[in-house]
Design a protein around this motif. Structure first.
Motif, mmCIF file in Angstrom:
data_model
loop_
_atom_site.group_PDB
_atom_site.id
_atom_site.type_symbol
_atom_site.label_atom_id
_atom_site.label_comp_id
_atom_site.label_asym_id
_atom_site.label_seq_id
_atom_site.Cartn_x
_atom_site.Cartn_y
_atom_site.Cartn_z
ATOM 1 N N VAL A 100 -13.959 -25.204 -2.476
ATOM 2 C CA VAL A 100 -14.762 -24.250 -1.707
ATOM 3 C C VAL A 100 -14.108 -22.871 -1.764
ATOM 4 N N THR A 101 -14.914 -21.851 -1.987
ATOM 5 C CA THR A 101 -14.441 -20.469 -1.955
ATOM 6 C C THR A 101 -15.290 -19.681 -0.971
ATOM 7 N N THR A 115 -3.123 -21.661 8.549
ATOM 8 C CA THR A 115 -3.934 -20.552 8.081
ATOM 9 C C THR A 115 -5.353 -21.068 7.884
ATOM 10 N N THR A 116 -6.270 -20.159 7.848
ATOM 11 C CA THR A 116 -7.656 -20.572 7.677
ATOM 12 C C THR A 116 -7.934 -20.733 6.190
ATOM 13 N N SER A 117 -8.190 -21.944 5.783
ATOM 14 C CA SER A 117 -8.509 -22.220 4.387
ATOM 15 C C SER A 117 -9.953 -21.794 4.108
ATOM 16 N N PRO A 118 -10.290 -21.570 2.846
ATOM 17 C CA PRO A 118 -11.688 -21.271 2.529
ATOM 18 C C PRO A 118 -12.631 -22.373 3.018
ATOM 19 N N PHE A 119 -12.205 -23.634 2.913
ATOM 20 C CA PHE A 119 -13.039 -24.737 3.390
ATOM 21 C C PHE A 119 -13.285 -24.622 4.895
ATOM 22 N N GLU A 133 -22.116 -31.323 3.755
ATOM 23 C CA GLU A 133 -21.796 -32.532 2.987
ATOM 24 C C GLU A 133 -21.250 -32.170 1.605
ATOM 25 N N ASP A 134 -21.861 -31.188 0.966
ATOM 26 C CA ASP A 134 -21.400 -30.745 -0.348
ATOM 27 C C ASP A 134 -19.968 -30.215 -0.268
ATOM 28 N N ALA A 135 -19.685 -29.411 0.728
ATOM 29 C CA ALA A 135 -18.331 -28.861 0.893
ATOM 30 C C ALA A 135 -17.325 -29.959 1.212
#
Length: 191
Positions: free
Chosen positions: A51-52, A2-6, A42-44
């Motif tokens: 991550v949302t 599934t596609t994660s928020p990240f 980089e932050d993510a």
């Protein structure tokens, strides 16, 4: 899968990078955009589980684990498309940015065919029955499809014959049909 928020966030940032690469002509401006996007990536990457995505892409149709180049929130070359049912039709409304350009100011013809194939395929696969796959798709280009124009892509089943479903559809912009598609979708033989 599934596609994660990240994954969706990263894909969106990659789309932003792609758009910057094809639209920015000044290297200084481009470098600035790349730096901003790189910092967000980089932050993510430092905290992927945190991550949302406030407006996650809704998957339409029956494609599980969607990584298609037409509709996947996970695939950075996908627009992505949200196809909805409207009566007996499948319909998608979208606008395509510069990275989908062929001739100047126009959507590439192969992308127009991709949109039609995906929406007609969605129309062919409504319901819980067997999965139908494209056998052939004929596209007639009636007028240029403008980049950044508000497009409606519509498809419908016009006839069925056993394992065969015949479909037709259009790409419309500003009330004008830009392309028409007609084709055959077939369900595999039962074994």
């Amino acid at each position: 899968m599934t596609t994660s928020p990240f994954a969706e966030h990263t894909s969106r940032l990659t789309r932003e990078l792609i758009h910057s690469l094809v639209s920015e002509t000044d290297d200084g401006q481009l470098a600035g955009r790349v730096g901003v996007i790189a910092a967000k990536l980089e932050d993510a990457a430092r905290r992927p589980q945190e991550v949302t995505v406030t407006d996650p892409h809704v998957t339409s149709g029956r494609i599980r684990d969607d990584v298609t180049p037409a509709s996947s929130a996970r695939n950075p070359i996908a627009p992505p498309m949200l196809i909805e049912r409207d009566g007996g039709e499948s319909r998608c409304e979208l606008s395509l940015p510069l990275q989908y350009q062929g001739p100047p100011g126009r959507v590439h013809g192969g992308i127009v065919a991709l949109l039609l194939d995906h929406v007609l395929g969605n129309a062919a696969n409504v319901g819980d029955g067997p999965r139908y796959f494209t056998r052939y798709l004929n596209v007639s280009y009636e007028a240029p499809t403008p980049i950044a124009g508000a497009l409606a892509v519509v498809g419908r089943v016009v006839r069925e014959d056993g394992r065969k479903r015949f479909l037709e559809g259009e790409v419309v912009c500003d009330g004008q049909v830009r392309a028409r598609g007609e084709g055959l979708w077939v369900a595999p033989r039962s074994t």
